[in-house]
Design a protein around this motif. Structure first.
Motif: not given
Length: 253
Positions: A51-56
């Motif tokens: 996962r990353v900021q706002g999604g993956a």
């Protein structure tokens, strides 16, 4: 659509596009963003996405590897900075190995055009990009071409590498881990990388921050074998320091 089907679809989109955003997939699947976040947490626990900021984005594993086309769409500004910083480490090198992958292609483009260089590569795309340079002699390693990465592997490639003494090798990896070293999903790719390291006097590791902490199937090197690791500033400084304690200079750009 039940949870399993929904997560399968999310993973398929992530692998196709190189990344999935919460907003877009919630709209596509007609579910809430919180439902998507729960699905992403579940997929992350299975080691399938990060996962990353706002999604993956998808995690490459023993059974899955992103294509060159997908890599060319992700984190392009960061990869461009990494490539420029890596090219600055050329020094007095006259013979250079450039690994397969998108960031190595950018390194090839960033190398100076005002001096003669011999470039050895398994990447068809890199060879094509460099062949037009008047100051570059390009040696393309022979072998079986992998369609997803458009690069050569197997004994033809490693056999050629064994005959060379290379000044500097720019090496990438699918996973970079302090515990498990540098890894890649395909044993044939791992052997080409390992032989390039054995045939080279100097080694520079390049990798976007998402590669750190990831582990794939085949180990081919250790971080301590590299004089430098070039990555982007999204890798926390504390984590960069931990890698620096293993020996290489860690450059964050």
């Amino acid at each position: 659509m039940d949870a399993d089907d929904r997560r399968h679809e999310i993973l398929s989109v992530a692998r196709r596009d190189g990344m999935v955003t919460v907003t877009a997939i919630a709209h596509t699947l007609a579910v809430s963003q919180e439902t998507v976040r729960r699905d992403l947490r579940a997929l992350e626990e299975l080691g399938l996405v990060r996962r990353v900021q706002g999604g993956a984005h998808p995690v490459e594993s023993a059974g899955y590897e992103t294509t060159l086309a997908a890599r060319a769409r992700r984190y392009v500004p960061q990869k461009t900075r990494i490539a420029a910083a890596a090219a600055d480490l050329l020094g007095e090198a006259e013979t250079v190995f450039i690994d397969e992958g998108f960031t190595p292609q950018l390194i090839a483009e960033a190398l100076p055009e005002n001096r003669p260089l011999t470039v050895i590569t398994a990447s068809l795309a890199t060879a094509c990009r460099m062949a037009g340079r008047k100051t570059a002699q390009v040696i393309l390693l022979g072998g079986r071409v992998r369609g997803g990465t458009m690069a050569t592997v197997d004994h033809w490639a490693t056999g050629m590498l064994r005959e060379f003494v290379i000044d500097l090798a720019y090496i990438g990896a699918n996973g970079i881990s302090r515990e498990y070293g540098l890894t890649t999903p395909d044993p044939a790719v791992g052997e080409v990388k390992a032989q390039a390291i054995r045939s080279s006097r100097r080694h520079v590791l390049i990798g976007i921050h998402t590669k750190f902490g990831s582990v794939s199937f085949c180990r081919f090197a250790e971080p301590s074998q590299f004089e430098a690791i070039v990555t982007d500033t999204a890798l926390p400084s504390a984590e960069a320091q931990r890698y620096a304690l293993l020996g290489p200079q860690v450059i964050r750009v």
